[in-house]
Design a protein around this motif. Sequence first.
Motif, PDB file in Angstrom:
ATOM      1  N   TRP A 253      20.021  16.855  -4.675  1.00  0.00           N
ATOM      2  CA  TRP A 253      20.314  15.460  -5.023  1.00  0.00           C
ATOM      3  C   TRP A 253      19.424  14.527  -4.209  1.00  0.00           C
ATOM      4  O   TRP A 253      19.067  14.810  -3.059  1.00  0.00           O
ATOM      5  CB  TRP A 253      21.771  15.135  -4.710  1.00  0.00           C
ATOM      6  N   SER A 254      19.104  13.381  -4.780  1.00  0.00           N
ATOM      7  CA  SER A 254      18.374  12.363  -4.018  1.00  0.00           C
ATOM      8  C   SER A 254      19.334  11.670  -3.043  1.00  0.00           C
ATOM      9  O   SER A 254      20.561  11.699  -3.232  1.00  0.00           O
ATOM     10  CB  SER A 254      17.780  11.320  -4.959  1.00  0.00           C
ATOM     11  N   GLN A 256      19.671   8.577  -2.722  1.00  0.00           N
ATOM     12  CA  GLN A 256      20.293   7.463  -3.446  1.00  0.00           C
ATOM     13  C   GLN A 256      21.512   7.934  -4.236  1.00  0.00           C
ATOM     14  O   GLN A 256      22.559   7.270  -4.240  1.00  0.00           O
ATOM     15  CB  GLN A 256      19.275   6.828  -4.392  1.00  0.00           C
TER      16      GLN A 256
END
Length: 300
Positions: A253-254, A256
Amino acid sequence: MATRYAWLSIAAALATMAIKGVAALVTGSVGLLADALESLVNLAAGVLALLVLRVAVRPPDEEHHYGHEKAEYFSSGAEGTLILLAAASILVSGVRRLLAPQPVAQIGLGLVLLLTAALVNLAVGLVLRRAGRRLRSITLRANGQHLLTDVWTSAGVLVALGAVALTGWQALDPLIGLAVALQIAWTGLRLLRSSISGLMDRALPPDEVARVAQVLARHADEEHGEVRFHALRTRRAGARSFVSFHVQVPGAWSVQRGHDLLETMEEEIRRLLPAVSVFTHLEPVEDPVSYHDTGLDRPG
Protein backbone atom coordinates in the motif's frame (compact mmCIF):
# COMPACT_ATOMS: atom_id res chain seq x y z
CA MET A 1 -18.21 26.53 32.67
CA ALA A 2 -17.61 23.84 35.31
CA THR A 3 -16.31 26.44 37.77
CA ARG A 4 -19.79 27.99 37.96
CA TYR A 5 -21.07 24.73 39.42
CA ALA A 6 -18.19 24.71 41.90
CA TRP A 7 -19.35 28.14 43.12
CA LEU A 8 -22.86 26.72 43.47
CA SER A 9 -21.45 23.89 45.59
CA ILE A 10 -19.63 26.38 47.84
CA ALA A 11 -22.77 28.47 48.28
CA ALA A 12 -24.81 25.38 49.20
CA ALA A 13 -22.17 24.25 51.69
CA LEU A 14 -22.09 27.66 53.39
CA ALA A 15 -25.88 27.80 53.63
CA THR A 16 -26.35 24.27 54.96
CA MET A 17 -23.39 24.55 57.34
CA ALA A 18 -24.94 27.68 58.89
CA ILE A 19 -28.40 26.10 59.15
CA LYS A 20 -27.16 22.84 60.64
CA GLY A 21 -24.72 24.63 62.93
CA VAL A 22 -27.57 26.65 64.44
CA ALA A 23 -29.66 23.48 64.73
CA ALA A 24 -26.86 21.62 66.53
CA LEU A 25 -26.29 24.58 68.83
CA VAL A 26 -29.91 24.97 69.92
CA THR A 27 -30.58 21.23 70.31
CA GLY A 28 -27.24 19.91 71.55
CA SER A 29 -27.73 16.90 69.24
CA VAL A 30 -24.74 14.76 68.27
CA GLY A 31 -26.57 13.70 65.12
CA LEU A 32 -27.00 17.32 64.06
CA LEU A 33 -23.39 18.07 64.98
CA ALA A 34 -22.33 15.17 62.75
CA ASP A 35 -24.42 16.55 59.91
CA ALA A 36 -22.99 20.05 60.40
CA LEU A 37 -19.44 18.70 60.29
CA GLU A 38 -20.19 16.98 57.00
CA SER A 39 -21.31 20.35 55.60
CA LEU A 40 -17.95 21.75 56.68
CA VAL A 41 -16.34 19.00 54.61
CA ASN A 42 -18.62 19.97 51.72
CA LEU A 43 -17.32 23.53 51.95
CA ALA A 44 -13.68 22.45 51.92
CA ALA A 45 -14.37 20.11 49.01
CA GLY A 46 -16.17 22.85 47.09
CA VAL A 47 -13.26 25.29 47.47
CA LEU A 48 -10.79 22.60 46.44
CA ALA A 49 -12.97 21.67 43.47
CA LEU A 50 -13.01 25.29 42.30
CA LEU A 51 -9.21 25.47 42.42
CA VAL A 52 -8.73 22.13 40.70
CA LEU A 53 -11.26 22.81 37.93
CA ARG A 54 -9.41 26.00 37.08
CA VAL A 55 -6.26 23.93 36.62
CA ALA A 56 -7.98 21.10 34.74
CA VAL A 57 -9.30 23.37 31.95
CA ARG A 58 -5.87 24.72 31.09
CA PRO A 59 -4.68 23.71 27.61
CA PRO A 60 -1.60 21.50 27.14
CA ASP A 61 1.73 23.24 27.63
CA GLU A 62 5.43 22.42 27.36
CA GLU A 63 5.46 20.55 30.66
CA HIS A 64 2.05 18.87 30.32
CA HIS A 65 1.67 17.65 26.74
CA TYR A 66 -1.47 15.66 27.54
CA GLY A 67 -3.28 18.49 29.31
CA HIS A 68 -4.18 19.02 32.97
CA GLU A 69 -7.40 17.01 33.27
CA LYS A 70 -5.92 14.56 35.78
CA ALA A 71 -5.92 17.33 38.38
CA GLU A 72 -9.56 16.42 38.99
CA TYR A 73 -8.54 13.14 40.58
CA PHE A 74 -6.60 15.00 43.25
CA SER A 75 -9.76 16.90 44.14
CA SER A 76 -11.89 13.77 44.55
CA GLY A 77 -9.09 12.07 46.49
CA ALA A 78 -8.72 15.02 48.85
CA GLU A 79 -12.49 15.15 49.31
CA GLY A 80 -12.52 11.46 50.21
CA THR A 81 -9.78 12.04 52.78
CA LEU A 82 -11.63 14.99 54.33
CA ILE A 83 -14.78 12.89 54.56
CA LEU A 84 -12.90 10.14 56.42
CA LEU A 85 -11.52 12.69 58.88
CA ALA A 86 -15.02 14.06 59.49
CA ALA A 87 -16.29 10.51 60.05
CA ALA A 88 -13.58 9.90 62.64
CA SER A 89 -14.50 13.12 64.47
CA ILE A 90 -18.18 12.13 64.52
CA LEU A 91 -17.34 8.67 65.86
CA VAL A 92 -15.42 10.21 68.76
CA SER A 93 -18.29 12.59 69.59
CA GLY A 94 -20.84 9.80 69.40
CA VAL A 95 -18.94 7.49 71.72
CA ARG A 96 -18.45 10.30 74.25
CA ARG A 97 -22.18 11.11 74.20
CA LEU A 98 -23.05 7.43 74.68
CA LEU A 99 -20.83 7.30 77.75
CA ALA A 100 -22.19 10.59 79.09
CA PRO A 101 -25.79 11.01 77.79
CA GLN A 102 -27.29 14.50 77.54
CA PRO A 103 -30.88 15.48 76.68
CA VAL A 104 -31.72 16.93 73.26
CA ALA A 105 -33.46 20.32 73.46
CA GLN A 106 -35.85 22.15 71.07
CA ILE A 107 -36.25 19.14 68.82
CA GLY A 108 -39.03 20.76 66.78
CA LEU A 109 -36.87 23.70 65.73
CA GLY A 110 -33.99 21.36 64.99
CA LEU A 111 -36.17 19.25 62.70
CA VAL A 112 -37.37 22.28 60.73
CA LEU A 113 -33.84 23.60 60.25
CA LEU A 114 -32.48 20.20 59.24
CA LEU A 115 -35.26 19.64 56.72
CA THR A 116 -34.50 23.02 55.14
CA ALA A 117 -30.81 22.16 54.80
CA ALA A 118 -31.65 18.74 53.33
CA LEU A 119 -33.81 20.29 50.61
CA VAL A 120 -31.01 22.68 49.67
CA ASN A 121 -28.55 19.79 49.39
CA LEU A 122 -31.01 17.71 47.38
CA ALA A 123 -31.56 20.43 44.79
CA VAL A 124 -27.88 21.36 44.42
CA GLY A 125 -26.72 17.73 44.50
CA LEU A 126 -28.97 16.78 41.59
CA VAL A 127 -27.77 19.78 39.58
CA LEU A 128 -24.09 18.97 40.22
CA ARG A 129 -24.45 15.28 39.43
CA ARG A 130 -26.23 16.04 36.15
CA ALA A 131 -23.61 18.66 35.22
CA GLY A 132 -20.80 16.25 36.11
CA ARG A 133 -22.17 13.63 33.74
CA ARG A 134 -22.71 16.14 30.95
CA LEU A 135 -19.26 17.71 31.33
CA ARG A 136 -17.56 14.37 32.15
CA SER A 137 -16.18 15.91 35.35
CA ILE A 138 -15.34 13.51 38.18
CA THR A 139 -15.01 16.51 40.51
CA LEU A 140 -18.58 17.71 39.94
CA ARG A 141 -19.92 14.16 40.10
CA ALA A 142 -18.12 13.60 43.41
CA ASN A 143 -19.48 16.85 44.85
CA GLY A 144 -22.99 16.05 43.67
CA GLN A 145 -22.87 12.51 45.05
CA HIS A 146 -21.54 13.79 48.35
CA LEU A 147 -24.40 16.27 48.69
CA LEU A 148 -26.95 13.56 47.88
CA THR A 149 -25.33 11.31 50.49
CA ASP A 150 -25.67 14.22 52.90
CA VAL A 151 -29.42 14.21 52.20
CA TRP A 152 -29.68 10.59 53.31
CA THR A 153 -27.58 11.42 56.36
CA SER A 154 -29.97 14.24 57.23
CA ALA A 155 -32.92 11.89 56.74
CA GLY A 156 -31.41 9.50 59.26
CA VAL A 157 -30.89 12.30 61.77
CA LEU A 158 -34.47 13.49 61.23
CA VAL A 159 -35.78 10.01 62.01
CA ALA A 160 -33.56 9.76 65.10
CA LEU A 161 -34.63 13.13 66.49
CA GLY A 162 -38.26 12.30 65.84
CA ALA A 163 -37.83 9.01 67.68
CA VAL A 164 -36.17 10.81 70.61
CA ALA A 165 -39.11 13.23 70.76
CA LEU A 166 -41.64 10.37 70.73
CA THR A 167 -39.88 7.89 73.03
CA GLY A 168 -37.60 10.06 75.15
CA TRP A 169 -34.76 7.57 74.56
CA GLN A 170 -31.76 9.91 74.45
CA ALA A 171 -29.33 7.16 73.37
CA LEU A 172 -30.87 7.24 69.88
CA ASP A 173 -29.13 10.55 69.17
CA PRO A 174 -25.51 9.36 69.59
CA LEU A 175 -26.37 6.01 68.00
CA ILE A 176 -27.62 7.68 64.84
CA GLY A 177 -24.53 9.89 64.95
CA LEU A 178 -22.37 6.74 64.85
CA ALA A 179 -24.43 5.36 61.97
CA VAL A 180 -23.99 8.65 60.11
CA ALA A 181 -20.24 8.44 60.66
CA LEU A 182 -20.09 4.98 59.10
CA GLN A 183 -22.14 6.12 56.11
CA ILE A 184 -19.89 9.14 55.63
CA ALA A 185 -16.79 6.93 55.87
CA TRP A 186 -18.18 4.65 53.13
CA THR A 187 -18.69 7.64 50.85
CA GLY A 188 -15.12 8.79 51.52
CA LEU A 189 -13.71 5.36 50.69
CA ARG A 190 -15.66 5.25 47.42
CA LEU A 191 -14.30 8.65 46.38
CA LEU A 192 -10.75 7.60 47.24
CA ARG A 193 -11.18 4.43 45.19
CA SER A 194 -12.45 6.40 42.21
CA SER A 195 -9.58 8.87 42.48
CA ILE A 196 -6.92 6.16 42.71
CA SER A 197 -8.50 4.32 39.78
CA GLY A 198 -8.23 7.43 37.61
CA LEU A 199 -4.63 8.10 38.59
CA MET A 200 -3.80 4.49 37.69
CA ASP A 201 -4.93 5.10 34.08
CA ARG A 202 -7.89 2.75 34.18
CA ALA A 203 -9.35 1.75 30.80
CA LEU A 204 -12.51 3.36 29.45
CA PRO A 205 -15.84 1.74 30.42
CA PRO A 206 -16.50 -1.57 28.59
CA ASP A 207 -19.32 -0.11 26.48
CA GLU A 208 -17.04 2.65 25.15
CA VAL A 209 -14.22 0.17 24.43
CA ALA A 210 -16.75 -2.02 22.59
CA ARG A 211 -17.78 0.92 20.40
CA VAL A 212 -14.15 1.56 19.48
CA ALA A 213 -13.63 -2.13 18.70
CA GLN A 214 -16.68 -2.09 16.43
CA VAL A 215 -15.13 0.73 14.39
CA LEU A 216 -11.92 -1.25 13.99
CA ALA A 217 -13.80 -4.44 13.11
CA ARG A 218 -15.70 -2.66 10.33
CA HIS A 219 -12.43 -1.83 8.62
CA ALA A 220 -10.68 -5.13 9.28
CA ASP A 221 -10.27 -7.74 6.55
CA GLU A 222 -8.69 -10.65 8.39
CA GLU A 223 -10.14 -13.22 5.97
CA HIS A 224 -7.93 -11.95 3.16
CA GLY A 225 -5.17 -10.81 5.50
CA GLU A 226 -5.21 -7.25 4.19
CA VAL A 227 -6.22 -5.12 7.19
CA ARG A 228 -5.82 -6.11 10.82
CA PHE A 229 -5.44 -4.28 14.11
CA HIS A 230 -4.06 -4.95 17.56
CA ALA A 231 -2.67 -3.25 20.69
CA LEU A 232 -5.93 -1.43 21.42
CA ARG A 233 -5.40 0.58 24.62
CA THR A 234 -7.62 3.15 26.31
CA ARG A 235 -7.52 5.38 29.35
CA ARG A 236 -9.30 8.38 30.79
CA ALA A 237 -7.84 11.52 32.36
CA GLY A 238 -10.63 13.61 33.85
CA ALA A 239 -12.97 14.66 31.05
CA ARG A 240 -10.59 13.53 28.27
CA SER A 241 -10.29 10.01 26.86
CA PHE A 242 -7.28 8.51 25.08
CA VAL A 243 -7.41 5.67 22.55
CA SER A 244 -4.46 4.09 20.75
CA PHE A 245 -4.13 1.09 18.44
CA HIS A 246 -1.97 -0.37 15.65
CA VAL A 247 -3.31 -1.06 12.17
CA GLN A 248 -1.61 -3.59 9.86
CA VAL A 249 -2.01 -3.18 6.11
CA PRO A 250 -0.26 -4.72 3.07
CA GLY A 251 3.26 -3.40 2.68
CA ALA A 252 2.53 -2.66 -0.98
CA TRP A 253 0.00 0.00 0.00
CA SER A 254 1.08 3.60 -0.52
CA VAL A 255 1.64 5.78 2.52
CA GLN A 256 -1.29 7.93 1.39
CA ARG A 257 -3.68 4.96 1.26
CA GLY A 258 -2.68 3.81 4.74
CA HIS A 259 -2.92 7.35 6.06
CA ASP A 260 -6.40 7.79 4.61
CA LEU A 261 -7.59 4.59 6.31
CA LEU A 262 -6.27 5.74 9.70
CA GLU A 263 -7.82 9.18 9.28
CA THR A 264 -11.20 7.59 8.55
CA MET A 265 -11.01 5.33 11.61
CA GLU A 266 -9.89 8.16 13.88
CA GLU A 267 -12.72 10.41 12.71
CA GLU A 268 -15.31 7.70 13.34
CA ILE A 269 -14.02 7.21 16.89
CA ARG A 270 -14.05 10.95 17.55
CA ARG A 271 -17.72 11.03 16.52
CA LEU A 272 -18.50 8.22 18.96
CA LEU A 273 -16.68 9.49 22.04
CA PRO A 274 -16.57 13.10 23.27
CA ALA A 275 -13.26 14.77 24.10
CA VAL A 276 -11.16 11.84 22.83
CA SER A 277 -7.59 11.88 21.53
CA VAL A 278 -6.81 9.03 19.11
CA PHE A 279 -3.28 7.80 18.40
CA THR A 280 -2.64 5.25 15.63
CA HIS A 281 0.36 3.37 14.28
CA LEU A 282 0.60 1.89 10.78
CA GLU A 283 2.48 -1.41 10.18
CA PRO A 284 3.02 -3.82 7.25
CA VAL A 285 0.97 -6.95 7.79
CA GLU A 286 3.67 -9.21 6.25
CA ASP A 287 6.48 -8.12 8.62
CA PRO A 288 6.85 -10.48 11.66
CA VAL A 289 8.16 -7.58 13.71
CA SER A 290 4.70 -6.00 13.47
CA TYR A 291 3.43 -8.71 15.81
CA HIS A 292 6.04 -8.09 18.50
CA ASP A 293 4.37 -5.02 19.99
CA THR A 294 0.94 -6.35 20.92
CA GLY A 295 1.82 -5.93 24.60
CA LEU A 296 2.82 -2.79 26.45
CA ASP A 297 6.51 -3.68 26.28
CA ARG A 298 8.09 -5.01 23.08
CA PRO A 299 10.10 -8.18 23.76
CA GLY A 300 13.83 -7.85 23.30
